[in-house]
Design an enzyme around this catalytic site. Structure first.
Site, mmCIF file in Angstrom:
data_model
loop_
_atom_site.group_PDB
_atom_site.id
_atom_site.type_symbol
_atom_site.label_atom_id
_atom_site.label_comp_id
_atom_site.label_asym_id
_atom_site.label_seq_id
_atom_site.Cartn_x
_atom_site.Cartn_y
_atom_site.Cartn_z
ATOM 1 N N LYS A 182 11.382 77.412 46.765
ATOM 2 C CA LYS A 182 10.952 76.033 46.384
ATOM 3 C C LYS A 182 10.929 75.706 44.989
ATOM 4 O O LYS A 182 10.797 74.406 44.660
ATOM 5 C CB LYS A 182 9.266 76.015 46.781
ATOM 6 C CG LYS A 182 8.528 77.305 47.312
ATOM 7 C CD LYS A 182 7.121 76.876 47.574
ATOM 8 C CE LYS A 182 6.557 77.998 48.644
ATOM 9 N NZ LYS A 182 6.431 79.213 47.634
ATOM 10 N N LYS B 12 18.228 83.611 45.846
ATOM 11 C CA LYS B 12 17.432 83.301 47.311
ATOM 12 C C LYS B 12 16.954 81.681 46.961
ATOM 13 O O LYS B 12 17.046 81.130 46.175
ATOM 14 C CB LYS B 12 16.473 84.042 47.227
ATOM 15 C CG LYS B 12 14.976 83.890 46.457
ATOM 16 C CD LYS B 12 13.969 84.510 46.604
ATOM 17 C CE LYS B 12 12.755 84.056 45.622
ATOM 18 N NZ LYS B 12 11.346 84.594 45.868
ATOM 19 N N LYS C 36 11.406 86.151 37.004
ATOM 20 C CA LYS C 36 10.963 84.899 36.505
ATOM 21 C C LYS C 36 10.670 84.429 35.160
ATOM 22 O O LYS C 36 10.744 83.533 34.482
ATOM 23 C CB LYS C 36 9.402 84.780 37.312
ATOM 24 C CG LYS C 36 9.648 84.304 38.820
ATOM 25 C CD LYS C 36 8.260 83.977 39.383
ATOM 26 C CE LYS C 36 8.356 83.544 40.950
ATOM 27 N NZ LYS C 36 7.147 83.407 41.479
HETATM 28 P P1 TYM Z 1 6.367 82.674 48.378
HETATM 29 O O1 TYM Z 1 5.447 81.617 48.286
HETATM 30 O O2 TYM Z 1 7.278 82.760 47.359
HETATM 31 O O3 TYM Z 1 7.149 82.940 49.772
HETATM 32 C C1 TYM Z 1 6.251 83.043 51.113
HETATM 33 C C2 TYM Z 1 6.923 83.765 52.014
HETATM 34 O O4 TYM Z 1 8.151 83.438 52.241
HETATM 35 C C3 TYM Z 1 9.188 84.331 51.977
HETATM 36 N N1 TYM Z 1 10.552 83.835 51.559
HETATM 37 C C4 TYM Z 1 11.540 83.926 51.885
HETATM 38 N N2 TYM Z 1 11.850 84.505 52.887
HETATM 39 C C5 TYM Z 1 13.468 84.607 53.250
HETATM 40 N N3 TYM Z 1 14.254 83.871 52.388
HETATM 41 C C6 TYM Z 1 13.801 83.302 51.438
HETATM 42 N N4 TYM Z 1 14.599 82.476 50.635
HETATM 43 C C7 TYM Z 1 12.248 83.220 51.157
HETATM 44 N N5 TYM Z 1 11.750 82.581 50.230
HETATM 45 C C8 TYM Z 1 10.478 82.954 50.377
HETATM 46 C C9 TYM Z 1 8.463 85.255 50.939
HETATM 47 O O5 TYM Z 1 8.769 86.514 51.408
HETATM 48 C C10 TYM Z 1 7.098 85.214 51.444
HETATM 49 O O6 TYM Z 1 6.812 86.115 52.510
HETATM 50 N N6 TYM Z 1 3.790 86.793 46.491
HETATM 51 C C11 TYM Z 1 3.996 85.961 47.704
HETATM 52 C C12 TYM Z 1 2.819 85.268 48.129
HETATM 53 C C13 TYM Z 1 1.517 86.353 48.453
HETATM 54 C C14 TYM Z 1 1.381 87.174 49.444
HETATM 55 C C15 TYM Z 1 0.447 87.900 49.380
HETATM 56 C C16 TYM Z 1 2.277 87.407 50.504
HETATM 57 C C17 TYM Z 1 0.367 86.316 47.698
HETATM 58 N N7 TYM Z 1 -0.393 87.328 48.087
HETATM 59 C C18 TYM Z 1 -0.378 88.791 50.085
HETATM 60 C C19 TYM Z 1 1.918 88.581 51.409
HETATM 61 C C20 TYM Z 1 0.741 89.339 51.108
HETATM 62 C C21 TYM Z 1 4.871 84.595 47.394
HETATM 63 O O7 TYM Z 1 5.222 84.514 46.274
HETATM 64 O O8 TYM Z 1 5.446 84.104 48.227
#
Ligand code: TYM
Length: 332
Positions: free
Chosen positions: A197, A194, A111
């Site tokens: 969003k 990957k 990032k």
């Molecule tokens: P975020 O918002 O990027 O994504 C949310 C969830 O979606 C999954 N994900 C994917 N899975 C498969 N293929 C993809 N291309 C893909 N893009 C996103 C992510 O793995 C995630 O499970 N840091 C985290 C949010 C977070 C969190 C937490 C998660 C904050 N605190 C505590 C678990 C526990 C994040 O940025 O997710």
């Protein structure tokens, strides 16, 4: 019953990657777990968010999560900034986690890119806040996509170091649940990146709010190679774009890649993409319609989030108060 915690950032419209890698698994796990699902707006502001857009995206994401099948009455759905326990524990974790640990985080490196000196310090300590999200509830199982694996290892390192430093068995070990054939959905434009969003190209992803024509056009234009589909999963080696589309179909059908290839092996991509587009539309259209219906009544959505935050705080506040006592904060 084990407690589940997971989160998603309101930094854009949720994608098919978020759905297949995370939310869809949350829906299945709510049958036999106590679950907390969190719209992580504190994490979102580690990169610039327009305030009005962030407020709207927080509500929209909550609506999408419910539309995907999460029951906010049986479980807890809330937004992170409404429960102060996250920030209190994350400060303690900022003082537990070592700089060397954060320096190894590949997501920060990706990032921050070449702009390391200019990114926010929040982006750097982001994984400490994520560890606090989970440990504030003594959650033991965390369903996420594959990209969060390293962050969960760090969350365990932090929990265990806290226990060691203060001579307690306070934070439990977290088990990552990285499930299904689409734990890592890739960009439709580049099979090595990957689906995200925040990717500048809208063509790289399918948004949960895309209409049928947009979905079909994006899948038709998805990058592929010139060979027909193989008959067995080994034939997907070195073909990341083909693997990605097959994985998406497998996940949507609750099958594995082998079953998809038994049916579609030998076909060219144009025929396969037609079937895939029809399937994606069939699965996402009802979610988009339900999201729109929920968003038409923001008062009800806000009351769901308010109630979720109160129930989340009732669990997290005593746990974080105990962590503060263990650290030595005077309670008067
Ligand atoms: P975020 O918002 O990027 O994504 C949310 C969830 O979606 C999954 N994900 C994917 N899975 C498969 N293929 C993809 N291309 C893909 N893009 C996103 C992510 O793995 C995630 O499970 N840091 C985290 C949010 C977070 C969190 C937490 C998660 C904050 N605190 C505590 C678990 C526990 C994040 O940025 O997710």
């Amino acid at each position: 019953m084990q407690r589940i915690f997971s989160g998603i950032q309101p930094s854009g419209i949720p994608t098919l990657g978020n759905y297949l890698g995370a939310i869809r698994n949350w829906v299945a796990l709510q049958q036999d777990h106590e679950c907390l699902f969190c719209v992580v707006d504190l994490h979102a502001i580690t990169t610039w968010q327009d305030p009005a857009t962030l407020r709207a995206a927080t509500r929209e994401l909550a609506a999408s999560i419910i539309a995907c099948g999460i029951d906010p009455r049986a479980h807890v759905l809330f937004h992170q900034s409404a429960v102060h326990a996250h920030v209190r524990l994350s400060w303690i974790f900022n003082c537990v986690a070592r700089l060397g640990w954060l320096n190894r985080m590949t997501q920060f490196k990706d990032k921050a890119g070449k702009d390391r000196e200019q990114v926010s310090s929040g982006l750097y300590v982001y994984p400490n806040l994520m560890a606090a999200d989970i440990h504030a509830y003594h959650a033991t199982r965390v369903p996420v996509g594959d990209d969060q694996r390293q962050h969960l290892e760090l969350a365990n390192d932090i929990g265990q170091k806290f226990n060691h430093d203060f001579g307690v068995e306070f934070f439990p070990v977290i088990e990552p649940l990285i499930l299904g054939p689409a734990a890592r959905v890739m960009s439709l434009r580049d099979g090595s990146k990957k689906m995200s969003k925040s990717d500048p190209s809208d063509q790289s992803r399918i948004n949960l709010t895309d209409d049928a024509d947009t979905i079909a056009a994006k899948i038709r234009r998805a990058r592929t190679d010139p060979e027909p589909l193989p008959h067995e999963p080994q034939g997907l080696e070195g073909r990341p774009e083909a693997r990605n589309l097959v994985g998406i179909m497998a996940a949507l059908l609750d099958q594995d890649a082998a079953a998809v290839l038994r049916e579609h092996g030998g076909k060219g991509f144009s025929a396969f993409k037609e079937s895939l587009a029809a399937l994606v539309v069939e699965k996402l259209e009802p979610i988009a319609a339900e999201t729109r219906r929920l968003l038409a009544d923001p008062g009800t959505l806000d009351s769901i989030l308010r109630d979720g935050a109160a129930r989340a705080a009732a669990i997290a506040d005593p746990i974080v108060a105990e962590a503060e006592r263990l650290v030595g904060f005077l309670k008067v």
